[in-house]
Design an enzyme around this catalytic site. Structure first.
Site, PDB file in Angstrom:
ATOM      1  N   LYS A 194      -3.000   8.442   3.093  1.00 29.93           N
ATOM      2  CA  LYS A 194      -4.220   8.263   3.913  1.00 29.93           C
ATOM      3  C   LYS A 194      -4.001   8.782   5.332  1.00 29.93           C
ATOM      4  O   LYS A 194      -4.926   9.325   5.950  1.00 29.93           O
ATOM      5  CB  LYS A 194      -4.652   6.793   3.943  1.00 29.93           C
ATOM      6  CG  LYS A 194      -5.230   6.263   2.625  1.00 29.93           C
ATOM      7  CD  LYS A 194      -6.451   7.008   2.143  1.00 29.93           C
ATOM      8  CE  LYS A 194      -7.133   6.301   0.980  1.00 29.93           C
ATOM      9  NZ  LYS A 194      -8.176   7.137   0.346  1.00 29.93           N
ATOM     10  N   TYR A 245       0.856  -1.198   0.000  1.00 29.23           N
ATOM     11  CA  TYR A 245       0.000   0.000   0.000  1.00 29.23           C
ATOM     12  C   TYR A 245       0.894   1.252   0.000  1.00 29.23           C
ATOM     13  O   TYR A 245       0.525   2.299  -0.512  1.00 29.23           O
ATOM     14  CB  TYR A 245      -0.965  -0.026   1.189  1.00 29.23           C
ATOM     15  CG  TYR A 245      -2.143   0.918   1.025  1.00 29.23           C
ATOM     16  CD1 TYR A 245      -3.028   0.778  -0.041  1.00 29.23           C
ATOM     17  CD2 TYR A 245      -2.385   1.945   1.935  1.00 29.23           C
ATOM     18  CE1 TYR A 245      -4.103   1.634  -0.203  1.00 29.23           C
ATOM     19  CE2 TYR A 245      -3.458   2.796   1.784  1.00 29.23           C
ATOM     20  CZ  TYR A 245      -4.318   2.639   0.713  1.00 29.23           C
ATOM     21  OH  TYR A 245      -5.388   3.490   0.560  1.00 29.23           O
TER      22      TYR A 245
HETATM   23  P1  NAD Z   1     -12.828   3.764  -7.641  1.00 29.64           P
HETATM   24  O1  NAD Z   1     -11.749   3.521  -8.642  1.00 29.64           O
HETATM   25  O2  NAD Z   1     -14.193   3.400  -8.014  1.00 29.64           O
HETATM   26  O3  NAD Z   1     -12.788   5.289  -7.158  1.00 29.64           O
HETATM   27  C1  NAD Z   1     -11.625   6.064  -7.155  1.00 29.64           C
HETATM   28  C2  NAD Z   1     -11.991   7.391  -7.796  1.00 29.64           C
HETATM   29  O4  NAD Z   1     -10.923   8.331  -7.731  1.00 29.64           O
HETATM   30  C3  NAD Z   1     -12.361   7.234  -9.275  1.00 29.64           C
HETATM   31  O5  NAD Z   1     -13.663   7.673  -9.496  1.00 29.64           O
HETATM   32  C4  NAD Z   1     -11.352   8.129  -9.967  1.00 29.64           C
HETATM   33  O6  NAD Z   1     -11.895   8.761 -11.106  1.00 29.64           O
HETATM   34  C5  NAD Z   1     -11.063   9.132  -8.865  1.00 29.64           C
HETATM   35  N1  NAD Z   1      -9.876   9.935  -9.127  1.00 29.64           N
HETATM   36  C6  NAD Z   1      -8.575   9.533  -9.242  1.00 29.64           C
HETATM   37  N2  NAD Z   1      -7.795  10.575  -9.577  1.00 29.64           N
HETATM   38  C7  NAD Z   1      -8.596  11.667  -9.647  1.00 29.64           C
HETATM   39  C8  NAD Z   1      -8.392  13.041  -9.985  1.00 29.64           C
HETATM   40  N3  NAD Z   1      -7.178  13.521 -10.292  1.00 29.64           N
HETATM   41  N4  NAD Z   1      -9.466  13.889  -9.975  1.00 29.64           N
HETATM   42  C9  NAD Z   1     -10.693  13.419  -9.687  1.00 29.64           C
HETATM   43  N5  NAD Z   1     -10.961  12.139  -9.372  1.00 29.64           N
HETATM   44  C10 NAD Z   1      -9.926  11.269  -9.374  1.00 29.64           C
HETATM   45  O7  NAD Z   1     -12.357   2.962  -6.333  1.00 29.64           O
HETATM   46  P2  NAD Z   1     -12.936   2.951  -4.842  1.00 29.64           P
HETATM   47  O8  NAD Z   1     -12.369   1.713  -4.236  1.00 29.64           O
HETATM   48  O9  NAD Z   1     -14.382   3.173  -4.840  1.00 29.64           O
HETATM   49  O10 NAD Z   1     -12.148   4.170  -4.161  1.00 29.64           O
HETATM   50  C11 NAD Z   1     -12.822   5.257  -3.555  1.00 29.64           C
HETATM   51  C12 NAD Z   1     -12.155   5.658  -2.261  1.00 29.64           C
HETATM   52  O11 NAD Z   1     -12.284   4.610  -1.315  1.00 29.64           O
HETATM   53  C13 NAD Z   1     -10.654   5.957  -2.380  1.00 29.64           C
HETATM   54  O12 NAD Z   1     -10.340   7.054  -1.543  1.00 29.64           O
HETATM   55  C14 NAD Z   1     -10.036   4.704  -1.820  1.00 29.64           C
HETATM   56  O13 NAD Z   1      -8.743   4.945  -1.313  1.00 29.64           O
HETATM   57  C15 NAD Z   1     -11.027   4.384  -0.732  1.00 29.64           C
HETATM   58  N6  NAD Z   1     -10.984   3.017  -0.197  1.00 29.64           N
HETATM   59  C16 NAD Z   1     -11.089   1.945  -1.049  1.00 29.64           C
HETATM   60  C17 NAD Z   1     -11.044   0.669  -0.514  1.00 29.64           C
HETATM   61  C18 NAD Z   1     -11.123  -0.537  -1.406  1.00 29.64           C
HETATM   62  O14 NAD Z   1     -10.735  -1.619  -0.970  1.00 29.64           O
HETATM   63  N7  NAD Z   1     -11.645  -0.431  -2.631  1.00 29.64           N
HETATM   64  C19 NAD Z   1     -10.916   0.482   0.868  1.00 29.64           C
HETATM   65  C20 NAD Z   1     -10.827   1.595   1.697  1.00 29.64           C
HETATM   66  C21 NAD Z   1     -10.866   2.870   1.138  1.00 29.64           C
HETATM   67  O1  0WE Z   2      -7.040   3.040  -1.590  1.00 25.42           O
HETATM   68  C1  0WE Z   2      -6.996   1.977  -2.185  1.00 25.42           C
HETATM   69  C2  0WE Z   2      -6.473   1.911  -3.604  1.00 25.42           C
HETATM   70  C3  0WE Z   2      -6.196   3.251  -4.195  1.00 25.42           C
HETATM   71  C4  0WE Z   2      -5.394   3.226  -5.463  1.00 25.42           C
HETATM   72  C5  0WE Z   2      -5.466   2.205  -6.400  1.00 25.42           C
HETATM   73  C6  0WE Z   2      -4.708   2.286  -7.560  1.00 25.42           C
HETATM   74  C7  0WE Z   2      -4.693   1.182  -8.593  1.00 25.42           C
HETATM   75  C8  0WE Z   2      -4.319   1.687  -9.957  1.00 25.42           C
HETATM   76  C9  0WE Z   2      -4.557   4.290  -5.696  1.00 25.42           C
HETATM   77  N1  0WE Z   2      -3.823   4.379  -6.820  1.00 25.42           N
HETATM   78  C10 0WE Z   2      -3.881   3.407  -7.744  1.00 25.42           C
HETATM   79  N2  0WE Z   2      -3.119   3.546  -8.865  1.00 25.42           N
HETATM   80  C11 0WE Z   2      -3.238   2.729  -9.950  1.00 25.42           C
HETATM   81  O2  0WE Z   2      -2.502   2.866 -10.941  1.00 25.42           O
HETATM   82  N3  0WE Z   2      -7.403   0.833  -1.524  1.00 25.42           N
HETATM   83  C12 0WE Z   2      -7.716   0.912  -0.126  1.00 25.42           C
HETATM   84  C13 0WE Z   2      -7.466  -0.498  -2.160  1.00 25.42           C
HETATM   85  C14 0WE Z   2      -6.158  -1.170  -1.939  1.00 25.42           C
HETATM   86  O3  0WE Z   2      -5.100  -0.887  -2.726  1.00 25.42           O
HETATM   87  C15 0WE Z   2      -4.025  -1.620  -2.255  1.00 25.42           C
HETATM   88  C16 0WE Z   2      -4.429  -2.367  -1.156  1.00 25.42           C
HETATM   89  C17 0WE Z   2      -5.801  -2.070  -0.948  1.00 25.42           C
HETATM   90  C18 0WE Z   2      -6.677  -2.609   0.113  1.00 25.42           C
HETATM   91  C19 0WE Z   2      -2.711  -1.674  -2.721  1.00 25.42           C
HETATM   92  C20 0WE Z   2      -1.807  -2.514  -2.084  1.00 25.42           C
HETATM   93  C21 0WE Z   2      -2.195  -3.241  -0.980  1.00 25.42           C
HETATM   94  C22 0WE Z   2      -3.509  -3.179  -0.515  1.00 25.42           C
END
Ligand code: NAD
Ligand code: 0WE
Length: 256
Positions: free
Chosen positions: A163, A156
């Site tokens: 974060k 991560y």
């Molecule tokens: P997602 O890919 O659906 O959403 C990520 C969003 O970030 C996308 O809509 C993308 O367009 C937007 N984004 C990236 N760069 C940007 C920019 N320059 N300007 C505007 N928007 C931008 O994935 P998600 O998992 O729904 O992620 C949403 C949030 O939840 C993130 O903050 C992520 O870190 C957090 N999160 C995700 C998880 C997981 O396991 N998926 C767990 C905990 C927290």
């Molecule tokens: O916040 C996240 C992921 C956010 C994210 C994902 C990507 C994938 C594609 C940010 N940047 C990028 N850039 C890319 O090019 N999570 C909480 C999901 C997540 O991501 C991980 C996790 C978990 C959970 C990455 C490594 C280990 C665990």
């Protein structure tokens, strides 16, 4: 029992139907909130128009790259013109360059570190500053975080550091905006299979580890994140600000 009747909101971070932002937006809309949506760029325009369009043809849908001050300014100017006031804001945006999530954290480049923090943490400050003047009745700002902010989750990497900055920014924003009755909180979600999670090597393993080790022996669902998002947006959370709420089936309490 419409918890959010009469409230207006703006949602940042819908990419597709699996997005956490979409789950929370649907939950907010179901409770009567009137919503505007932004999308990152042309690539996602059709997706977001198709999803958000289900709330009516007059739904405000605007492009916004959160690294661009002019995009942010235009969004709040148009939201002000359309709604007159704002009650809710969802920040569900994160990005780090792919290579920074693959190798060792020690090798994070200055540029990858900058990009991750700009998009994933500073943007909350910029959006809160844009929204605050419209939150004339008070408001609720919700951002999405992850456990990698406080403990090392292998790979991560710089996202964990970003974060941690997001969570600290949440506390400082809560302090500044509290007198204006604007609350700022984070939801720290367990892993969810979204676009941002797909392609992350070992993500499937992580889902299994939560099933084995979390007190509830399962993973969080999108609907549950929607429900927590609704709670934080509602007057039920009127005295909650600056907090990180773990919506992770209890995983965060475990020491082993
Ligand atoms: P997602 O890919 O659906 O959403 C990520 C969003 O970030 C996308 O809509 C993308 O367009 C937007 N984004 C990236 N760069 C940007 C920019 N320059 N300007 C505007 N928007 C931008 O994935 P998600 O998992 O729904 O992620 C949403 C949030 O939840 C993130 O903050 C992520 O870190 C957090 N999160 C995700 C998880 C997981 O396991 N998926 C767990 C905990 C927290
Ligand atoms: O916040 C996240 C992921 C956010 C994210 C994902 C990507 C994938 C594609 C940010 N940047 C990028 N850039 C890319 O090019 N999570 C909480 C999901 C997540 O991501 C991980 C996790 C978990 C959970 C990455 C490594 C280990 C665990």
């Amino acid at each position: 029992m419409s918890l959010l009747a009469g409230k207006t909101g703006i949602v940042f971070g819908v990419a597709n139907k699996r997005s956490i932002a979409w789950a929370i937006a649907q939950a907010w809309a179901k409770e009567g909130a009137k919503l505007a949506f932004t999308y990152q760029g042309e690539r996602l325009k059709d997706n977001v128009e198709e999803l958000a369009g289900t709330f009516g043809a007059d739904t405000l849908i605007l492009p916004c790259d959160v690294t661009k001050d002019e995009d942010i300014a235009r969004v709040f100017s148009e939201v002000g013109a359309k709604f007159g006031k704002l009650n809710l804001l969802l920040h569900s945006v994160a990005f780090a360059p792919k290579d920074a999530l693959e190798g060792q954290f020690v090798n994070t480049s200055r540029e990858a570190y900058r990009i991750a923090h700009d998009i994933s943490a500073y943007s909350l400050v910029a959006l809160a500053r844009g929204a605050a003047p419209l939150m004339t009745e008070g408001g609720s700002i919700v951002a999405m975080s992850y456990y990698g902010a406080e403990k090392v989750v292998p790979h991560y990497n710089v996202m964990g550091v970003a974060k941690a900055s997001l969570e600290a920014s949440t506390r400082y924003l809560a302090y500044d905006l509290g007198p204006s009755k604007i609350r700022v909180n984070c939801i720290s979600a367990g892993p969810v299979n979204t676009l941002a999670a797909r392609g992350i090597s070992g993500f499937g393993e992580m889902i299994k580890i939560y099933e084995q080790r979390s007190p509830l022996k399962r993973n969080v669902t999108n609907d549950e994140l929607g429900a927590t998002g609704t709670f934080l947006a509602s007057d039920g959370a009127a005295a909650i600000t600056g907090q990180v709420l773990y919506v992770d089936c209890g995983y965060q309490i475990m020491g082993m």
